[in-house]
Design a protein around this motif. Sequence first.
Motif, PDB file in Angstrom:
ATOM      1  N   LEU A   1       2.758 -82.962  -1.759  1.00  0.00           N
ATOM      2  CA  LEU A   1       3.289 -83.177  -0.409  1.00  0.00           C
ATOM      3  C   LEU A   1       3.233 -84.654  -0.040  1.00  0.00           C
ATOM      4  N   LEU A   2       4.271 -85.101   0.679  1.00  0.00           N
ATOM      5  CA  LEU A   2       4.237 -86.437   1.264  1.00  0.00           C
ATOM      6  C   LEU A   2       3.983 -86.317   2.758  1.00  0.00           C
ATOM      7  N   VAL A   3       2.859 -86.895   3.182  1.00  0.00           N
ATOM      8  CA  VAL A   3       2.550 -86.993   4.608  1.00  0.00           C
ATOM      9  C   VAL A   3       2.875 -88.428   5.024  1.00  0.00           C
ATOM     10  N   THR A   4       3.794 -88.610   5.943  1.00  0.00           N
ATOM     11  CA  THR A   4       3.987 -89.980   6.433  1.00  0.00           C
ATOM     12  C   THR A   4       3.192 -90.123   7.725  1.00  0.00           C
ATOM     13  N   LEU A   5       2.669 -91.314   7.932  1.00  0.00           N
ATOM     14  CA  LEU A   5       1.791 -91.550   9.082  1.00  0.00           C
ATOM     15  C   LEU A   5       2.545 -92.143  10.264  1.00  0.00           C
ATOM     16  N   GLY A   6       3.812 -92.507  10.066  1.00  0.00           N
ATOM     17  CA  GLY A   6       4.549 -93.257  11.075  1.00  0.00           C
ATOM     18  C   GLY A   6       5.329 -92.409  12.064  1.00  0.00           C
ATOM     19  N   LYS A   7       5.341 -91.094  11.882  1.00  0.00           N
ATOM     20  CA  LYS A   7       6.133 -90.260  12.775  1.00  0.00           C
ATOM     21  C   LYS A   7       5.199 -89.496  13.716  1.00  0.00           C
ATOM     22  N   ALA A   8       5.020 -88.194  13.500  1.00  0.00           N
ATOM     23  CA  ALA A   8       4.187 -87.448  14.452  1.00  0.00           C
ATOM     24  C   ALA A   8       2.765 -88.005  14.538  1.00  0.00           C
ATOM     25  N   LEU A   9       2.278 -88.658  13.489  1.00  0.00           N
ATOM     26  CA  LEU A   9       0.903 -89.152  13.519  1.00  0.00           C
ATOM     27  C   LEU A   9       0.779 -90.517  14.186  1.00  0.00           C
ATOM     28  N   GLY A  10       1.896 -91.094  14.581  1.00  0.00           N
ATOM     29  CA  GLY A  10       1.865 -92.258  15.460  1.00  0.00           C
ATOM     30  C   GLY A  10       1.305 -93.546  14.863  1.00  0.00           C
ATOM     31  N   CYS A  11       1.186 -93.629  13.529  1.00  0.00           N
ATOM     32  CA  CYS A  11       0.615 -94.832  12.900  1.00  0.00           C
ATOM     33  C   CYS A  11       1.642 -95.513  12.012  1.00  0.00           C
ATOM     34  N   TYR A  12       1.256 -95.806  10.790  1.00  0.00           N
ATOM     35  CA  TYR A  12       2.157 -96.384   9.805  1.00  0.00           C
ATOM     36  C   TYR A  12       1.517 -96.187   8.441  1.00  0.00           C
ATOM     37  N   GLY A  13       2.348 -95.890   7.425  1.00  0.00           N
ATOM     38  CA  GLY A  13       1.807 -95.674   6.095  1.00  0.00           C
ATOM     39  C   GLY A  13       2.097 -94.248   5.659  1.00  0.00           C
ATOM     40  N   ALA A  14       1.507 -93.845   4.546  1.00  0.00           N
ATOM     41  CA  ALA A  14       1.777 -92.506   4.027  1.00  0.00           C
ATOM     42  C   ALA A  14       0.635 -92.068   3.120  1.00  0.00           C
ATOM     43  N   VAL A  15       0.555 -90.756   2.907  1.00  0.00           N
ATOM     44  CA  VAL A  15      -0.455 -90.218   2.005  1.00  0.00           C
ATOM     45  C   VAL A  15       0.195 -89.137   1.153  1.00  0.00           C
ATOM     46  N   LEU A  16       0.012 -89.246  -0.157  1.00  0.00           N
ATOM     47  CA  LEU A  16       0.450 -88.163  -1.041  1.00  0.00           C
ATOM     48  C   LEU A  16      -0.720 -87.208  -1.190  1.00  0.00           C
ATOM     49  N   VAL A  17      -0.433 -85.913  -1.114  1.00  0.00           N
ATOM     50  CA  VAL A  17      -1.495 -84.925  -1.262  1.00  0.00           C
ATOM     51  C   VAL A  17      -1.023 -83.894  -2.280  1.00  0.00           C
ATOM     52  N   GLY A  18      -1.848 -83.644  -3.282  1.00  0.00           N
ATOM     53  CA  GLY A  18      -1.431 -82.700  -4.323  1.00  0.00           C
ATOM     54  C   GLY A  18      -2.573 -82.347  -5.251  1.00  0.00           C
ATOM     55  N   PRO A  19      -2.244 -81.647  -6.337  1.00  0.00           N
ATOM     56  CA  PRO A  19      -3.255 -81.271  -7.330  1.00  0.00           C
ATOM     57  C   PRO A  19      -3.910 -82.525  -7.926  1.00  0.00           C
ATOM     58  N   GLY A  20      -5.199 -82.452  -8.184  1.00  0.00           N
ATOM     59  CA  GLY A  20      -5.957 -83.595  -8.670  1.00  0.00           C
ATOM     60  C   GLY A  20      -5.349 -84.297  -9.874  1.00  0.00           C
ATOM     61  N   ASP A  21      -4.852 -83.515 -10.855  1.00  0.00           N
ATOM     62  CA  ASP A  21      -4.319 -84.170 -12.059  1.00  0.00           C
ATOM     63  C   ASP A  21      -3.044 -84.950 -11.750  1.00  0.00           C
ATOM     64  N   VAL A  22      -2.227 -84.422 -10.837  1.00  0.00           N
ATOM     65  CA  VAL A  22      -0.981 -85.105 -10.463  1.00  0.00           C
ATOM     66  C   VAL A  22      -1.309 -86.400  -9.719  1.00  0.00           C
ATOM     67  N   ILE A  23      -2.228 -86.289  -8.748  1.00  0.00           N
ATOM     68  CA  ILE A  23      -2.609 -87.460  -7.952  1.00  0.00           C
ATOM     69  C   ILE A  23      -3.222 -88.538  -8.856  1.00  0.00           C
ATOM     70  N   GLU A  24      -4.072 -88.111  -9.769  1.00  0.00           N
ATOM     71  CA  GLU A  24      -4.710 -89.074 -10.669  1.00  0.00           C
ATOM     72  C   GLU A  24      -3.662 -89.792 -11.527  1.00  0.00           C
ATOM     73  N   HIS A  25      -2.693 -89.046 -12.009  1.00  0.00           N
ATOM     74  CA  HIS A  25      -1.645 -89.656 -12.837  1.00  0.00           C
ATOM     75  C   HIS A  25      -0.853 -90.695 -12.028  1.00  0.00           C
ATOM     76  N   ILE A  26      -0.543 -90.354 -10.780  1.00  0.00           N
ATOM     77  CA  ILE A  26       0.207 -91.287  -9.939  1.00  0.00           C
ATOM     78  C   ILE A  26      -0.623 -92.545  -9.683  1.00  0.00           C
ATOM     79  N   ALA A  27      -1.904 -92.359  -9.397  1.00  0.00           N
ATOM     80  CA  ALA A  27      -2.768 -93.517  -9.140  1.00  0.00           C
ATOM     81  C   ALA A  27      -2.845 -94.432 -10.367  1.00  0.00           C
ATOM     82  N   GLN A  28      -2.828 -93.825 -11.550  1.00  0.00           N
ATOM     83  CA  GLN A  28      -2.952 -94.615 -12.778  1.00  0.00           C
ATOM     84  C   GLN A  28      -1.655 -95.312 -13.173  1.00  0.00           C
ATOM     85  N   THR A  29      -0.515 -94.733 -12.780  1.00  0.00           N
ATOM     86  CA  THR A  29       0.741 -95.199 -13.382  1.00  0.00           C
ATOM     87  C   THR A  29       1.836 -95.653 -12.409  1.00  0.00           C
ATOM     88  N   ALA A  30       1.687 -95.383 -11.121  1.00  0.00           N
ATOM     89  CA  ALA A  30       2.792 -95.711 -10.212  1.00  0.00           C
ATOM     90  C   ALA A  30       2.761 -97.194  -9.848  1.00  0.00           C
TER      91      ALA A  30
END
Length: 403
Positions: A239-268
């Motif tokens: 899931l992509l959570v953006t922080l700039g709309k309903a949450l009234g801030c700026y930025g974003a957070v990806l939320v997902g299965p640990g292996d997927v998130i870890e791969h993105i952190a290592q390679t994106a």
Amino acid sequence: MARESIASRLAAQARARENAQTVRVRREVQARSGARVVFDGRPLLNFSSNDYLGLAQHPDLIRALCERSRVGVGSSASHMICGHHAAHAALERDMAEWLAPVIGRDTRALVFGSGYMANLAVVQSLLQTDDVCLQDKLNHASLIDAARLARIGLVRYPHADATAARRQAQAHGDGVLLVATDGVFSMDGDIAPLPELSALARAHEGLLYVDEAHAIGVLGPEGRGSAAAAGLIDAGCLLLVTLGKALGCYGAVLVGPGDVIEHIAQTARAYIYTTAMPPPLATAARAALKIAREETWRRRRLRELLGRFRDGARMRGIPLLPSHTPIQPLLVGDNETALLMAQQLEERGLLVAAIRPPSVPSGQARLRITLSSMHTDTQVDALLSALDELTPRVAREARLATA
Ligand SMILES: *Cc1c(COP(=O)(O)O)cnc(C)c1O
């Protein structure tokens, strides 16, 4: 051979934009208070912002930002060097805990500078040249760009058509499959067929990626978004959570299965080669998340306003698109009429954005009306009256004839 001059190319393209009436003008917000803004010197009632829950000026967010700012503003480095602060880690923990029911055990989260960057990161990191990125035709530009920039096979299915998506997945048999969709479509306000798309991704041992930019905080229990609202449980999706709309801030957070998130952190590359967001902003986002989860009255209020607006529009024969989210588009057609209507609304003190191609398909210019829990009944009624006066008779008669 004479080289083309950059100056003459830019001039020609500027003329073409003028002729097509697609020139965009930035105007200034000089002050704001709730739904009221001073826009280029003019006080207006705002029906264009994505501040659906009215959090952008919430005192708790402002306090969190200011307090955390006292010890510093910038993060000073990328996450992998020394820019990953306790505030980021805490925001990631909060987000993972919040969305774990949708994703499943070992849910993890990763903070990004913006939703645009997060979308680039997901596609570049998870897919290779021969893979397939299956996308809804009306997905946000950042998702389309992500596949194009990563030179991944982009296959687009007709809007919200899960059957067509299934056919296309079968037709492109090789390679890993990523099914990417907006949860709530940003210019239409309707919702993706998520249970079907989730089943499709599973059947191909692929991954469903839901861009929750306009759904997070707004839909689902505790505002968990469109996937939660669709009943996805332990779905193993990203899931992509953006922080700039309903949450009234700026930025974003990806939320997902640990292996997927870890791969993105290592390679994106869009994660690794950029400075981490200012820690005070992460702290403010935590404050926003707490309010979005707990203050259910904000979602209830949005639903009330939505009902009032749609009922009022139906009675007056104002042809809204069939949306049940705070994004309530009024399809106009040509650019000129859309611009004219926006201008006339403004003369009546109402700020409503005219959205033109390429943000929407050609011939589908529209007024993109957005509702917020900050609006009052009277304000919504004022908008209805103005739309009633301005809606072209042709559109209205067509609508009443088919109603
Ligand atoms: C706004 C939006 C984005 C981009 O998020 P930013 O944080 O503004 O960069 C991505 N996807 C959708 C559907 C959006 O509406």
